[in-house]
Design a protein around this motif. Structure first.
Motif: not given
Lengths: 285, 603
Positions: B372, B375-376, B385, B388, B512
């Motif tokens: 995870c 990318c996050h 977060f 991306v 988001d």
């Protein structure tokens, strides 16, 4: 035990007045206050500004005013259920209940402010009152045993009488003895400052010093003066013993009164602080 | 037989006066009492003090009664039986002298008061000796002094200082006049006001008004429309209603700012967080406020609807459409991107194998796959977060190379589809030009000059550019079609005639913030062995349309409501009671306007 019951039947003290009626009443007030404190719903915290806080505060302030009225009440002479003894008994127990009521009123929030000052003054008044209760419960018996059948005026009369006797018995004596006798008659102090009064004795008592001196002197003195000194010693002994009783009596009187010199002025300071406390919380409400 | 008493008095100037009294007896009683033969008024003399007797031989005897004493000839005596003329007896202030008898049967004595009778001991004397009055300062004076000091310092002084025309003078004093009135430390948020009582307490005897609060808190939003709030408030009756009446009586309406935000209670946060304050209205909203979309809620643990995240139902580059859908309805979100989490996270799958070969941040071991966190990336503070990013997170595998030419990989720019098409067209046209130039410079293929040759050359050029256009169209179509670099991730709008090169990427919107009004803090959930997959079922998700948010049930594994806790809910290790304010806020709620200087609860 039987004796105790008997004495209660004849004369119940201010503490046991009407079978502890006011003790029971005060315990009830405390109980209700504490249960209410636990039960009432306060947001965000328990403090004097909630509805229950205001309720306890009002009860406390009224109690204080009523308790203060003992000072007025004791100047009116009446009898019966609302006798002065009844008032005193109620004054004591309700005053102690005030400790619980006012403490709960604070919500245990204390600080360096007028509000805690009021609380502190109240604690001072109650604490001095506790001394008062203790001395009023214990001292009179000792006092009565100490003075026997003699009144205060009788004691002073007797001192004067003995002083005269001292002067008269000292007449035939040599000049060198006269000074001691005059010290006893002129320089014996009854009372003095508060610490002397509370101590109940005077280590520098001239009468005692004279007595001690003449007892010593008796061993060496010539026959001519022997009889006169014997007479003098007997008077000095009487006076010395009387002085001891008087000084004890002064001590007891001081114990009975001393606490009031805190209790009363602090009460009035408390009334002033209470006024400022109440005005201030509504002024900045 | 007689006893004669000569009562001698000396007058001023030395004159003497004598009054004689003769008793027809040989014994007289002496004392203070009236029925004595000789009454002597002096308190030191007993009521019945002594007897004076005439003896048969003419002498006198003086006999004390009840242990009294007298001084006889300078000696303290209790009795003397043989007093001859000249003897002197002293009792109290009196002197009794035995005289020569007037006759053989007589006893004559002279009585003289040699000292004045001192005033009897008064009660004032008694008090002086036995009482404390002279020893200590008087109770009354102390009472007055203390009272006046207290009233002056703690009542008069602060009131004086609070008057407008004294404010300047009061400020110049080294001591804050109303400091002692402070009933408790002010909250930290208002600490700057601790010596400025009048900021909030604007008027004497008037409780703090809302105007004082919004004077500073101008941007604060109300909770909801005032009408709705009034309507949803539960009916108050009985004791509570009386309390409210009393409160109003004292000019303290119950919906003031200060009704909830109680100051000067340092131990309490000024923001109350008890659940009841919310639940009172929100537990029955369906009945009290029928037009609302809000669902009933009274406790997080036992009575809270399933979460309704805001999911994107129509992506857009500028303003995507958000719709709140309950997780119970298995919502689908549309970002416009293709991203099967399962494929990327599968161990031993193709993605994992590729990741193992690449190395760098994905090289967690050959074939072990992507994680995870690859990318996050957490944003600063760790609550949420960062978005991306293609270049950073995808391009390492998903490169945009469209041609390998002369050993150089030709790569397209991401994010600009028009530029992508233009770049490709330019590349293939440049290639065609290069081919034409090469052919004309080559001697073997060069023709003799002439009309026919020129025509052939012209045809060849046209052909080359036509081929370049066709090639461009085919290549662009390829990357925008299945198996192509764009198509892998994006939804594509294709033109009917690919020669127009009118390809377009459908809008993408990546969500988001699913709960904009109740932001979730990932940072504070970094406890124990919690992992991403504890809450997010990404490993099983085959479609990017899946909303991978945990349902309320997952939260309740750890969080129980205030009510459930109060009712004896379990509070095992790792569980904690949560109030409404753990996730929600009161002001600036979803249905409120900025108060903008208006007071609370006013339309």
């Amino acid at each position: 035990m039987a004796k105790k019951n008997q004495s209660v039947a004849v004369h119940s003290s201010f503490l046991a007045h009407r079978n502890y009626l006011f003790l029971k009443l005060s315990l009830l007030i405390c109980f209700i206050s504490i249960v209410g404190y636990m039960w009432a719903d306060f947001e965000p915290v328990r403090n004097g500004g909630t509805w229950y806080g205001y309720t306890l505060g009002t009860i406390g302030a009224l109690l204080i005013l009523w308790l203060t009225m003992l000072g007025m009440r004791k100047r009116w002479i009446t009898q019966g259920h609302w006798s002065l003894k009844g008032w005193t008994s109620a004054h004591i127990y309700l005053g102690l209940a005030l400790l619980i009521v006012a403490t709960l009123h604070t919500g245990f929030q204390f600080g360096w402010n007028l509000h805690t000052l009021s609380y502190g003054l109240m604690i001072g008044v109650i604490a001095s009152g506790l001394f008062g209760i203790y001395f009023y419960a214990t001292v009179p018996r000792h006092m009565s045993n100490n003075r026997g059948e003699m009144g205060q005026a009788d004691m002073l009369d007797e001192v004067e009488n003995l002083d005269r006797l001292l002067r008269e018995t000292a007449q035939p004596l040599n000049d060198k003895y006269i000074e001691l006798v005059r010290d006893s008659t002129n320089k014996t102090v009854l009372g003095g400052n508060i610490f002397k009064r509370l101590s109940g004795r005077d280590k520098k008592c001239p009468t005692q010093a004279a007595l001690k001196f003449f007892r010593e002197e008796l061993r060496t003195v010539d026959n001519a003066s022997h009889g006169a000194i014997l007479d003098l010693i007997s008077v000095l002994e009487r006076k010395n013993s009387l002085l001891q009783h008087i000084r004890k009596h002064i001590r007891f009187r001081a114990l009975l009164e001393f606490w009031l010199y805190f209790h009363i002025p602090l009460t009035f300071a408390l009334l002033a602080a209470l006024t400022a406390h109440i005005v201030s919380v509504f002024y900045y409400s | 037989m007689t006893i004669t008493i000569r009562n001698l008095k000396r007058r001023p100037g030395g004159r003497e006066s004598v009054r004689e009294r003769t008793y027809e007896t040989d014994e007289i009683n002496i004392g203070r009492e009236a029925d004595n033969d000789l009454q002597l008024l002096d308190l030191r003399i007993a009521l019945k003090h002594a007897k004076l007797k005439r003896n048969a031989n003419g002498t006198a005897s003086f006999q004390m009664l009840g242990g009294q004493t007298a001084t006889i000839n300078g000696r303290l005596k209790t009795r003397d039986n043989n007093l001859k003329p000249g003897a002197v007896i002293r009792i109290g202030v009196y002197e009794i002298r035995i005289e020569e008898p007037n006759s053989p049967d007589d006893l004559t004595v002279t009585l003289e008061q040699t000292e004045t009778v001192e005033a009897a001991i008064t009660s004032a004397d008694e008090e002086r000796v036995f009482g404390l009055k002279r020893t200590l300062p008087g109770k009354r004076i102390m009472a007055w002094t203390f009272s006046l000091i207290v009233l002056g310092l703690f009542l008069a002084f602060p009131i004086w200082a609070s008057k407008d025309n004294h404010k300047e003078a009061a400020k110049a004093l080294p001591m804050q006049a109303d400091l002692a009135w402070n009933s408790g430390p002010i909250s930290l948020m208002h600490a700057n006001l601790k010596s400025e009582c009048a900021t909030c307490h604007t008027k004497a005897f008037v409780p703090v008004k809302d105007q004082a609060c919004v004077e500073c808190h101008k941007q604060l939003g109300d909770h909801a429309k005032a009408k709705d709030m009034r309507q949803s408030k539960p009916e108050v009756s009985g004791f509570d209603a009386k309390l409210n009446q009393v409160s109003e009586l004292f000019n303290r309406p119950i919906d003031r700012c200060a009704s909830c935000h109680v100051e000067h209670n340092s131990r309490a946060k000024i923001v109350p967080s008890n659940q009841e304050m919310c639940a009172d209205c929100h537990k029955n909203l369906d009945k009290s406020l029928p037009h609302t979309k809000l669902l009933n809620v009274s406790d997080f643990g036992s009575d809270h609807p399933e979460f309704k995240p805001s999911v994107i139902t129509l992506p857009s580059f500028t303003s995507p459409t958000f719709t709140r859908i309950s997780l119970d309805e298995n919502p689908k979100g549309y970002s416009g991107l293709k991203f099967p989490h399962k494929k990327h996270l599968e161990t031993g799958g193709p993605v994992a194998k590729m990741a193992g070969q690449i190395g760098g941040k994905f090289s967690t071991g050959l074939g072990s796959g992507v994680e995870c966190a690859d990318c996050h990336r957490e944003e600063a503070g760790g609550a949420l977060f960062e978005p991306v990013n293609m270049q950073q997170d995808c391009a390492v595998c998903h490169d945009l190379v469209f041609e390998n030419d002369d050993g150089y990989a030709r790569t397209l720019r991401h994010g600009e589809p028009d530029e992508v098409i233009a770049s490709m067209r330019d590349f293939y046209q440049a290639k065609a030009l290069g081919n034409i130039r090469d052919a004309e410079m080559n001697s073997r293929t060069r023709r003799r000059p002439g009309k026919a040759a020129t025509l052939r050359d012209l045809n060849r050029r046209e052909l080359a550019f036509k081929q370049a256009d066709e090639r461009t169209a085919a290549k662009v179509n390829a990357i925008f079609s299945k198996g192509g670099a764009c198509f892998d991730c994006h939804e594509i709008d294709k033109p009917t005639d690919i020669a127009t090169l009118d390809f377009a990427i459908r809008p993408i919107s990546v969500n988001d913030r699913f709960y904009p009004k109740s932001p979730f803090d990932h940072e504070s959930h970094k406890i124990g062995d919690l992992k991403c997959e504890t809450c997010h079922e990404a490993k099983a998700s085959k479609s990017s349309n899946d909303v991978l948010l945990p349902k309320i049930k997952i939260c309740r594994d750890c969080h129980i409501g205030e009510k459930s806790y109060a009712e004896g809910g379990k509070l095992a290790e790792g569980t904690l009671p949560s109030t409404c304010l753990t996730c929600h806020t009161y002001h600036n709620g979803p249905h409120a306007e900025i108060m903008g200087g208006k007071t609370l609860g006013n339309d």
